[in-house]
Write an enzyme that holds these catalytic residues in place. Sequence first.
Site, short mmCIF file in Angstrom:
data_model
loop_
_atom_site.label_atom_id
_atom_site.label_comp_id
_atom_site.label_asym_id
_atom_site.label_seq_id
_atom_site.Cartn_x
_atom_site.Cartn_y
_atom_site.Cartn_z
N CYS A 137 0.84 -1.21 0.00
CA CYS A 137 0.00 0.00 0.00
C CYS A 137 0.87 1.25 0.00
O CYS A 137 1.35 1.68 1.05
CB CYS A 137 -0.94 -0.02 1.20
SG CYS A 137 -2.01 1.43 1.29
N CYS A 140 -0.34 4.18 2.07
CA CYS A 140 -0.14 4.03 3.52
C CYS A 140 1.33 4.23 3.90
O CYS A 140 1.62 4.86 4.91
CB CYS A 140 -0.54 2.62 3.97
SG CYS A 140 -2.01 1.98 3.19
N ASP A 141 2.22 3.67 3.12
CA ASP A 141 3.61 3.53 3.58
C ASP A 141 4.65 4.33 2.81
O ASP A 141 5.81 4.37 3.21
CB ASP A 141 4.01 2.04 3.56
CG ASP A 141 3.13 1.21 4.50
OD1 ASP A 141 2.64 1.78 5.49
OD2 ASP A 141 2.93 0.01 4.24
P1 FAD Z 1 -11.34 -5.53 5.56
O1 FAD Z 1 -10.57 -4.64 6.43
O2 FAD Z 1 -10.65 -6.25 4.47
O3 FAD Z 1 -12.08 -6.58 6.49
C1 FAD Z 1 -12.77 -7.66 5.94
C2 FAD Z 1 -13.40 -8.44 7.07
O4 FAD Z 1 -14.23 -9.45 6.53
C3 FAD Z 1 -12.41 -9.14 7.99
O5 FAD Z 1 -12.76 -8.88 9.32
C4 FAD Z 1 -12.62 -10.62 7.69
O6 FAD Z 1 -12.39 -11.45 8.82
C5 FAD Z 1 -14.06 -10.62 7.28
N1 FAD Z 1 -14.47 -11.75 6.46
C6 FAD Z 1 -13.98 -12.11 5.23
N2 FAD Z 1 -14.59 -13.24 4.81
C7 FAD Z 1 -15.49 -13.58 5.78
C8 FAD Z 1 -16.40 -14.66 5.94
N3 FAD Z 1 -16.54 -15.61 5.01
N4 FAD Z 1 -17.14 -14.72 7.08
C9 FAD Z 1 -17.03 -13.74 8.03
N5 FAD Z 1 -16.19 -12.70 7.92
C10 FAD Z 1 -15.41 -12.64 6.82
N6 FAD Z 1 -6.11 2.14 4.51
C11 FAD Z 1 -6.01 3.39 5.01
O7 FAD Z 1 -6.96 4.16 4.91
N7 FAD Z 1 -4.87 3.79 5.67
C12 FAD Z 1 -3.82 2.97 5.86
O8 FAD Z 1 -2.79 3.38 6.43
C13 FAD Z 1 -3.91 1.64 5.36
N8 FAD Z 1 -2.89 0.77 5.55
C14 FAD Z 1 -3.00 -0.49 5.06
C15 FAD Z 1 -1.95 -1.37 5.29
C16 FAD Z 1 -2.03 -2.66 4.84
C17 FAD Z 1 -0.87 -3.59 5.07
C18 FAD Z 1 -3.19 -3.09 4.12
C19 FAD Z 1 -3.30 -4.51 3.64
C20 FAD Z 1 -4.24 -2.22 3.89
C21 FAD Z 1 -4.15 -0.90 4.36
N9 FAD Z 1 -5.17 0.00 4.15
C22 FAD Z 1 -5.09 1.27 4.65
C23 FAD Z 1 -6.42 -0.36 3.44
C24 FAD Z 1 -7.52 -0.67 4.47
O9 FAD Z 1 -7.03 -1.58 5.40
C25 FAD Z 1 -8.74 -1.23 3.76
O10 FAD Z 1 -9.20 -0.31 2.79
C26 FAD Z 1 -9.88 -1.50 4.75
O11 FAD Z 1 -9.45 -2.31 5.80
C27 FAD Z 1 -11.06 -2.15 4.07
O12 FAD Z 1 -12.04 -2.32 5.02
P2 FAD Z 1 -13.23 -3.36 4.85
O13 FAD Z 1 -14.07 -3.18 6.06
O14 FAD Z 1 -13.84 -3.21 3.53
O15 FAD Z 1 -12.57 -4.81 4.84
#
Ligand code: FAD
Length: 313
Positions: A137, A140-141
């Site tokens: 990302c 982010c970094d």
């Molecule tokens: P996610 O955070 O992907 O969460 C998905 C959830 O769904 C998880 O809890 C998982 O357990 C659950 N799930 C999946 N399948 C199932 C299932 N079958 N049954 C039940 N639960 C399930 N964004 C920023 O804004 N700032 C940052 O600094 C930043 N840093 C990042 C660093 C890294 C290393 C990464 C990988 C991403 C980063 N991001 C950052 C991006 C950010 O993390 C994502 O945009 C955000 O987390 C997406 O949120 P979400 O709720 O859509 O899903």
Amino acid sequence: MMSATRHSKVMIIGSGPAGYTAAVYAARAMLEPVLIQGLTPGGQLTITTEVENWPGDTHVQGPDLMIRMEVHAKAMGAEVIGDYITGLDLQKRPFTATADSGTTYTADAVILATGAQAKWLGLPSEEKFKGFGVSACATCDGFFYRGKEIVVIGGGNTAVEEALFLTNFASKVTLIHRRGSLRAEKIMQDRLFKHPKITLLWHHEVTEVLGTEAPLGVTGVRARNVDTGAITDVPCAGFFVAIGHAPASELVKDQLPLHNGGYVVVEPGSTRTAIPGVFAAGDLTDHHYRQAVTSAGMGCMAALDAEQWLAEQ
Ligand code: FAD
Ligand code: NAP
């Protein structure tokens, strides 16, 4: 064996920023939501360290932020359950989910917030240096590599966008791609080729991330010419893997329209999917912004959309 059934007005699948925000809003709308956390309670931010773009927190550790969101959702009255959904039937009412625990969850409305995962190369050295020079990302970094050399791998829009963005910080960016042409849009390629800070290394794959033990940090990557086998070491302090993201749309891939490589389609400006009563939020539906704050925003929208839809029933 007896298996339990749990009914709710709103079931939220996923515990990232989208899921927890949907839970806060749905709970405050007195919908008594049930949220299923999945295998990564807290989602993608739990695998990172510093988050510097969450409004209101100049610095926050990703895992801490996600614990606060969980506490917030529970305090508003959401039921947060540690379980993993293995099957989801959206063809009949109420919607029915089967879970790892053996419990069957039924719901009048479903909010899908299962997120996405960055694809990784799968190298042991890549795993070792994740968070210590290896990232997926740039937004982010990138900031951590001011004045340093960076390598990006990939040949799609993401890789090109990340390489261009990283020139804001890096002294030099090397883009490594396994073929001799990019998949990215032509206009992006033009910008890339013209950029004085960017060098391309075509027809190469990365076979190893090189680094130091104490402190743990990246010093370069080992690249192999896919045609000749010749090895080149490219020095860098940061290695950005940009080979695509995989949305977690497995549960719905045969039930809802997907696009852009597996992202759930929603009506523009809303979180409504093709099935009334089923809403999608966050990275699962967003191949473009992929940020915590935008995911949280969509979680809010999904809860409001679900509330409105339930009221109309
Ligand atoms: P996610 O955070 O992907 O969460 C998905 C959830 O769904 C998880 O809890 C998982 O357990 C659950 N799930 C999946 N399948 C199932 C299932 N079958 N049954 C039940 N639960 C399930 N964004 C920023 O804004 N700032 C940052 O600094 C930043 N840093 C990042 C660093 C890294 C290393 C990464 C990988 C991403 C980063 N991001 C950052 C991006 C950010 O993390 C994502 O945009 C955000 O987390 C997406 O949120 P979400 O709720 O859509 O899903
Ligand atoms: P992508 O288009 O699938 O591209 C992935 C790239 O990574 C490809 O070039 C691929 O190489 C390479 N790759 C895949 N696996 C690899 C491996 N194991 N080792 C080395 N290289 C590997 O993914 P993306 O760039 O993340 O884009 C995803 C979607 O989002 C696309 O639809 C894209 O257009 C869209 N997007 C749009 C924008 C924008 O509009 N500004 C920005 C970002 C993303 P090959 O080319 O050889 O297959």
